[in-house]
Design a protein around this motif. Structure first.
Motif: not given
Length: 143
Positions: A9-36
């Motif tokens: 789960l750790e790392g940076q994740w992005d919706t960009e590869p699945y954002d076909y024709g949308v006007m918004e994008s999302s990211q989620v990031c899970f850091s190793v210290d339990g914050h995100g």
């Protein structure tokens, strides 16, 4: 029983590869210290950022506890906010099911996909795009 932090789960994740024709994008990031953090950005410059704490509670289940939401406008550099419209604290914890799977992109490259049982930043499917990214917090952030 609480398990140790999941390497999957750790790392940076992005919706960009699945954002076909949308006007918004999302990211989620899970850091190793339990914050995100996660964010939902729109073409007009609006952005909502959620800061959270997280922990894997069992195989395929993650507890996410929101503790701050900031909304405003981002710059074209996309590493800082130029205006903050709202900044509030939350006490909203939820447990989501998750799966990390390997898949092939349309061009044949291998990538990791994160599937969530409920939306985070309005999305349930993310592609792994890298390690923890140092998103610039507002000056008064308690992170």
């Amino acid at each position: 029983m609480t398990l140790s932090v999941s390497v999957n789960l750790e790392g940076q994740w992005d919706t960009e590869p699945y954002d076909y024709g949308v006007m918004e994008s999302s990211q989620v990031c899970f850091s190793v210290d339990g914050h995100g953090w996660s964010f939902l950005s729109r073409m007009g410059g609006a952005i909502n950022v959620w800061y959270f704490r997280w922990a894997v509670v069992s195989v395929g289940r993650v507890r996410i506890g929101d503790y701050r939401v900031v909304s405003g406008v981002w710059t074209d550099r996309f590493d800082r906010m130029t205006a903050i419209d709202a900044d509030c604290r939350l006490d909203d914890a939820r447990v989501l099911e998750f799966a990390v799977v390997d898949e092939f992109s349309p061009d044949g490259r291998s990538r990791r996909r994160l599937d969530l049982s409920s939306p985070v930043a309005s999305a349930t499917v993310f592609a792994r795009v890298g390690n923890f990214f140092d998103f610039v917090l507002p000056a008064d952030a308690e992170y």
